[in-house]
Each structure stands twice: as C-alpha cells, then as structure tokens.
Design an enzyme around this catalytic site. Structure first.
Site, short mmCIF file in Angstrom:
data_model
loop_
_atom_site.label_atom_id
_atom_site.label_comp_id
_atom_site.label_asym_id
_atom_site.label_seq_id
_atom_site.Cartn_x
_atom_site.Cartn_y
_atom_site.Cartn_z
CD GLU A 144 -3.03 -1.10 2.21
OE1 GLU A 144 -2.76 -0.59 3.32
OE2 GLU A 144 -4.15 -1.59 1.93
CG ASP B 39 -7.62 -5.48 4.71
OD1 ASP B 39 -7.18 -5.75 5.82
OD2 ASP B 39 -7.70 -4.32 4.27
CD GLU C 54 -9.79 -1.35 8.22
OE1 GLU C 54 -8.89 -2.03 8.75
OE2 GLU C 54 -9.67 -0.82 7.10
O1 GCW Z 1 -7.13 -2.95 6.39
C1 GCW Z 1 -6.23 -2.10 5.77
C2 GCW Z 1 -6.53 -0.78 6.39
C3 GCW Z 1 -5.36 0.16 6.44
C4 GCW Z 1 -4.20 -0.59 7.07
C5 GCW Z 1 -3.86 -1.78 6.20
C6 GCW Z 1 -2.76 -2.63 6.79
C7 GCW Z 1 -2.47 0.20 8.50
O2 GCW Z 1 -7.61 -0.20 5.73
O3 GCW Z 1 -5.74 1.27 7.18
O4 GCW Z 1 -3.09 0.24 7.26
O5 GCW Z 1 -4.98 -2.62 6.11
O6 GCW Z 1 -3.07 -3.59 7.46
O7 GCW Z 1 -1.60 -2.34 6.57
#
Ligand code: GCW
Length: 682
Positions: free
Chosen positions: A266, A339, A367
């Site tokens: 990311e 995720d 989240e």
């Molecule tokens: O789930 C996603 C999140 C990001 C997070 C990323 C990760 C810390 O939306 O906010 O960043 O995963 O786990 O690296």
C-alpha cells in the site's frame, strides 16, 4: 413536596445504579479476604504479583500462597504451575500470570486444581496503529494513549504514567507480553532521539508487567532521517546505519522487543524498491537486532493493482521465499487472504511456509465490523480461524498448530492483534469491545479456549457485582446466559446483515463502515472497489476463484482445494468467496441463491432487534451508565443493520431482477438516497 420526591428518586437511583464508566475493564473486583504471600525474593514484578494477590484475594481467609521462581521442565516460557497454596514459574512474569489466573478462577467460580499452565505462543502482542500526532489509523476509541501532538507531545506526565500502568496491568492480566507502539504505516521519526526517549519511558512502565516495547519502522528511514542516499538493504552504509540504530535503541531500552515492518505494501517503501526481496530486507534488519535478542515481524500484507486476484498475491510472493528468512524473522500474516473482512477463509500461507515462522495477525479494532458502534464478539471468528484445518501436514494441521510450534520446528512463536484501545474512558469505545481485547489475550495464551468460556469469564469479571451474585441462579439465568448467547451470536448476525454467504469488501468509500456495493469512482484502482469483489451481473453473484476463474483454490492443500472447487461441497459460508453463481442457484435448503441472500440479510437485522430486547431485559443487573451506553449503541447498530440490508438488497436486485420474498419486511430506504448519502463514519 417536589424536594422530597427529588430526594427519593435520587436515593432509588443511587441504590439501583452503581455508576461505572468501564475504565476498570475486567479488573473491577477487589477481594475481601486476607492472604499471606510467601516469597523470598523481591523485585518490581514480584512486588506487583504480591500486591495483586493481596488486593484481589477471595479465597480462604488467612490462607498462605508461596511464590517459587524455580525452573521445572514441565513449565514452558511464561507458564506456571498452580495449586491452592503455591505458584511456581521459570520467570517472574510467570508468577504474575499465575496470580492473575488464580484470581480469575476465584472471581469466576472456577476450581483451582493443581495444573501446569503454559502459553500457546511465546510472543503475544498488541499492534497499535497509533500515529505520532495522536490519531489512530482505524481507531474508534479516541486518540492514542502513547502519542500526542502539541507543545507537551514529548512530556512524560504523571497522567501518562498512570494510564500506561493501567494499560500494562490489563494486558498482563490476560497474558499479553508485547506492544508495538505505533502504526505499521510508520513515520521515520519513530527512530529519532526524542521519540526513542518517549519510547524508553513507556517501556519502563510496561517492563515490570512483563511487557516489551516494539516499534514499527519505515524501511526508508536511512535515507529519510539518516542522511543516506539510499535505503537499499544490501548497501554497506545502510547496513551500518541500522546496526548503529539497533545499538542506540538497546543502550536505551535493553529489553526492546524488535521491529514490525510493513514494506512494499500500500505504497510503503521496501526492499523491492531496490530490486531486493522481502527476505533481503527482513534479514538485514534481523541481523542488526540479533546481538540483542530482538526480532523482526515482517508483514505479508502485500498486493498490487495487477490482473492477479488480490487474494492470491501474498501467497505468490512469499512461498518462493520459504527457508530464506533468518530464525529471528517472523512473517506476520492476516487471518484471511484479503483484509480482515467480516468473514474470510484462512490465508493459504498458514501451513504452507514450512521453513519460516509464521504468526497470525488478527484485528481487534473493528475496522470492517461496525467500528465502535456494533456489538460484535470477535472471539468466535478467531476461534473458527485458529481451528481451521490447513491439512498441510495431514489431518489436524490447524492454523493454531501450524503457528504455535506444535508442527514445525521454529525458534519463536507469536500472534498479534491490532489494538482497539484509545483515550476513551472505557478504552475501547464500546463496552462490549473490551471483550475483544480480553478474548485476544486469552486466545493468545491458550489457542484452544472456546469462545463460550471466554465470554463466560469476561461477563462475570465485567458485570457481576459480587462473588455471591455470580453463584445465584437468578443472575445466571437472567443475565449471564442471555448475554453469553447474544455475544456468541453477534458475529454471525453481523455477517448476515453485512456480507453473508462469502461476500466481502462491499463497503462504502474508504471508511469501511457502511455499505457501498456500488462504490467505484472513475479512476480508482479496481481492487479498491466493491464490484471487483462481488461481481454482480445479470447472471449471478460472487467471485469465481476456482480453476475457471482465478484459481485461488489451488493455493489450498487437498482436500480443501477440491472441496472449495466443487460448489456442492464448498461450505455455504464461503460460497460467493469462491464461486460466481446464478441467481436461481439452489441452496442446500432448496431456496434460490437470491431468496437465501434476502433471508440472510433480514435474519441479521432481526438478530440485532433481538439483542435490543435481551439488553433491555437485563437492565436490573447493569449499572445505569453502561446500560444506557450499550442500549444507545444497539439502537444505532439496528438502524445501520437496516441500512445494510436495504442497500445491499436493493442494489443487487437491480441485477437479479427478482422480488424480495414477500414474507420479509420491505426495505425502508430508497437506493438513490442511500447512494447519495453514502453512509459515512458515525
Ligand atoms: O485494512 C487495511 C486498512 C489500512 C491498514 C492496512 C494494513 C495500516 O484499511 O488502514 O493500514 O490494512 O493492514 O496495513
């Protein structure tokens, strides 16, 4: 007269409501009996252990308990040997854990029988996604307890120390022994002297509770704060820089735990920026930390906007590196391949990396599960995950056993949970979110525990007013049992009203709270939009991950691969994760896929309505403050569950072109309005 009535009302209220703001977590109870502690040694940790036992003792009055710090082959790591009158452990932390176990048993009415109790994992960590300015990525319980911006950002105040100590105590009481203090999207400033000084101050408060401090680092720190031209992990100057940094850190914090790294993920920098591999990057850091006993936790959360199914990418990238990592590197893998979705099958990396230590990363902060509004007990999800059989080394190769050292020879074993803690008075935003912090610690200590037992313990510790009450039939029937049931059903309910049958990632925008199956702004990479995941069309719904599609099923060991491939044997909970199916596909219960989808969404909503009834009914057994707060949250959850149902059914109906079964309550919102309002973060 008015005055008298006022006084009367006040008197009644103060009898019935014993105000509690939740700050004391599951540690509200103090004992009322006295105990003698026999311990020849004195140390900060042993002193805490003594004090805790004296303060919480509810056993036989005037009993004696001996602490013995003495090696015993049966006792592993932080484990301990427990009996009525003695706690024996290899380490001082082990004594402390024994004390908390003893007290928990007394408070929950569980017998104290002679037993050796060893932890499942050596390293049991919280990952804080806290930023230096005090905000928390995906945090829903206020600002950071560690960092803040402003003039006093670096001042270690007495309030800070008190809070860190309470935090340390709560963690120790459930066996957590490490905290990564900052976000994996790390600031390079973490490694500057000012921040290291504050880290040192935090570490000093955590230390007597057996908790080590760790930091997330930015891979490009050498060039960003070190003045180097590159951060190439094979560059001698870079290696020198990290070696010197490690030396500096350990001179300040001798028991520093190590680094957590999000690299080439990311947008974060990483070794691939220099044509190197994850192993090159991780090993370079591991070598820098090795002289001091530190470890590197290297995350496998990697994916790029390529034509390859996102769910397959981490496996593709990491399995070829198996065997190339140093023994103080641990690959940290999220429970699912995408995720932290409401439900995912386990990541196929578990059990597949046979020569590399792999640790699970769970997300305690909600989240994707209603943040601090929805009541969702995550223990049931983690239990399902830990008990999933990977079949990698035959039947019974569960994720738990593939990671805790039972199957593969490994120097370390570890598990991490992304923390849900902030400055809110009750720490977690929702009183019931405390149960997830608790459950994470308990499962990290014992990955075989059942969620039912964890819920039972947590409710007793968090809500019962006295030991006497806990033993009454009334309290058990009127409070304990219904609340356990509500917690045990809560994850399932949320899946139903958000993403049943294997649907995933159909959230709005990037706040990940409300529904947005339609969300696909022009120009946004497709793997960040819900249609990439649900693939609704006139024919049907779901992501084909069988050989006719992305073939992600091929990453699972037999018999799972065949089981997932065949729509008849694929568990229905993962149906649309692995298959794209026609709207009229016949489910096991004879209903069409479309109808089943409608019933699931509706069932989820009805379950939340039921939770409201359960909660209202237990009012006499809860203090007013927590009762009202939870009641309000449930109301909001209910409204939002309705929105989830309406949004998803009305949106998918555009493709299915079929009626919502007539025995289901009709949607109460218009799709147009939902899309326009795009439900934001509460
Ligand atoms: O789930 C996603 C999140 C990001 C997070 C990323 C990760 C810390 O939306 O906010 O960043 O995963 O786990 O690296």
């Amino acid at each position: 007269m008015k005055k008298i009535i006022g006084v009367l009302i006040f008197a009644i209220l103060s009898i019935s409501s014993f105000a509690e703001n939740g700050h004391n977590l599951w540690l509200r109870n103090t004992g009322n009996k006295s105990v003698n502690v026999v311990c020849v040694k004195s140390s900060p940790t042993l002193n805490i252990a003594k004090q805790e036992l004296k303060q919480g003792w509810q056993g036989v009055d005037d009993a004696s308990v001996e602490f013995r710090v003495m090696a015993d082959k049966a006792i592993k790591g932080d484990g301990f040997k427990l009996s009525q009158n003695a706690i024996q452990a290899n380490t001082e932390s082990g004594i402390l854990y024994g004390v908390y176990e003893l007290l928990r048993r007394q408070q929950t009415g569980e017998a104290v029988s002679d037993a050796v109790i060893n932890p499942s994992y050596e390293l049991r960590l919280l990952n804080h996604w806290d930023n230096l300015d005090g905000t928390i990525e995906r945090g829903y319980a206020g600002l950071s307890i560690f960092w803040r911006k402003g003039e006093d950002a670096l001042v270690v105040s007495n309030n800070d120390k008190v809070l860190w100590q309470e935090y340390a105590r709560a963690n120790a009481s459930i066996g957590i022994n490490g905290s990564v203090l900052n976000n994996v999207n790390a600031s390079p400033d973490m490694l500057t002297i000012d921040i290291l000084n504050r880290t040192k101050a935090i570490a000093e408060v955590l230390r007597p509770y057996g908790i080590k401090a760790y930091l997330s680092i930015k891979f490009s720190s050498p060039s960003m704060i070190g003045g180097l031209k590159t951060s190439d992990p094979l560059d001698p100057e870079v290696i020198k820089w990290w070696n010197a940094k490690a030396k500096e850190i350990y001179s300040m914090i001798p028991d520093f735990g190590g680094f957590l790294v999000k690299a080439n993920s990311e947008g974060q920098p990483g070794p691939q920026d220099f044509g190197r591999t994850h192993a090159d990057g991780a090993n370079m850091l591991a070598d820098a930390l090795r002289p001091y006993g530190g470890i590197v936790m290297w995350r496998a959360f990697v994916y790029t906007p390529s034509s390859e199914d996102r769910a397959k990418q981490a496996y593709n990238e990491f399995t070829p590196l198996d065997g190339q990592f140093r023994d103080n590197v641990i690959i940290q893998v999220k429970n699912g391949p995408v995720d932290f979705q409401p439900r995912e099958p386990f990541s196929p990396l578990f059990g597949a990396m046979k020569k590399t230590t792999v640790m699970p990363e769970l997300q305690i902060t909600q989240e994707y599960l209603g943040q601090s509004v929805h009541l969702v007990f995550l223990s049931t999800m983690w239990e399902e995950f830990l008990k999933s059989d990977t079949y990698q080394e035959g039947v019974g190769s569960t994720v738990a056993r593939c990671t805790d050292g039972s199957i593969f020879p490994q120097k370390h074993s570890a598990i991490a949970g992304v923390s849900n803690i902030g400055l809110d008075a009750n720490w977690c935003g929702h009183h019931f979110a405390q149960a997830n912090w608790y459950a994470f610690g308990r499962l990290a200590w014992n990955n075989q525990l059942t969620s039912g037992q964890i819920a039972d313990e947590w409710i007793k510790l968090t809500f019962q007013q006295s030991l006497k009450e806990a033993n009454t039939k009334d309290w058990t029937e009127n409070f304990l049992n219904p609340v356990i049931q509500m917690m045990m059903e809560s994850w399932d309910a949320t899946i139903s009203y958000m993403m049943p049958l294997g649907l995933h990632h159909i959230f709005a925008g990037d706040h990940h709270y409300g529904p947005g199956p339609w969300y696909a702004p022009k120009g946004l990479r497709s793997d960040w939009t819900p249609p990439y995941y649900h693939k609704a069309d006139s024919i049907g719904l779901g992501f084909d991950r069988t050989p006719t599609g992305s073939n992600a099923t091929g990453q699972y060991h037999e018999p799972l691969q065949s089981q997932f491939d065949d729509v008849k044997t694929c568990p229905e909970k993962y149906l649309l994760w692995f298959h794209h199916l026609p709207w009229d596909y016949k489910m096991q219960n004879g209903k069409t896929l479309w109808n089943e989808l409608c019933y699931r969404y509706d069932t989820g909503l009805q379950q939340v309505r039921q939770f409201q009834k359960v909660w209202d009914k237990v009012q006499p057994d809860v203090d007013q403050e927590r009762f009202v707060q939870v009641q309000n949250k449930l109301r909001e959850q209910c409204r939002n569950a309705q929105i989830w149902k309406d949004a998803c059914l009305l949106y998918f109906q555009q493709f299915s072109q079929r009626p919502i079964p007539y025995d289901i309550e009709r949607p109460v919102t218009d799709l147009g309005a939902l899309i326009k309002n795009d439900m934001g973060r509460p």
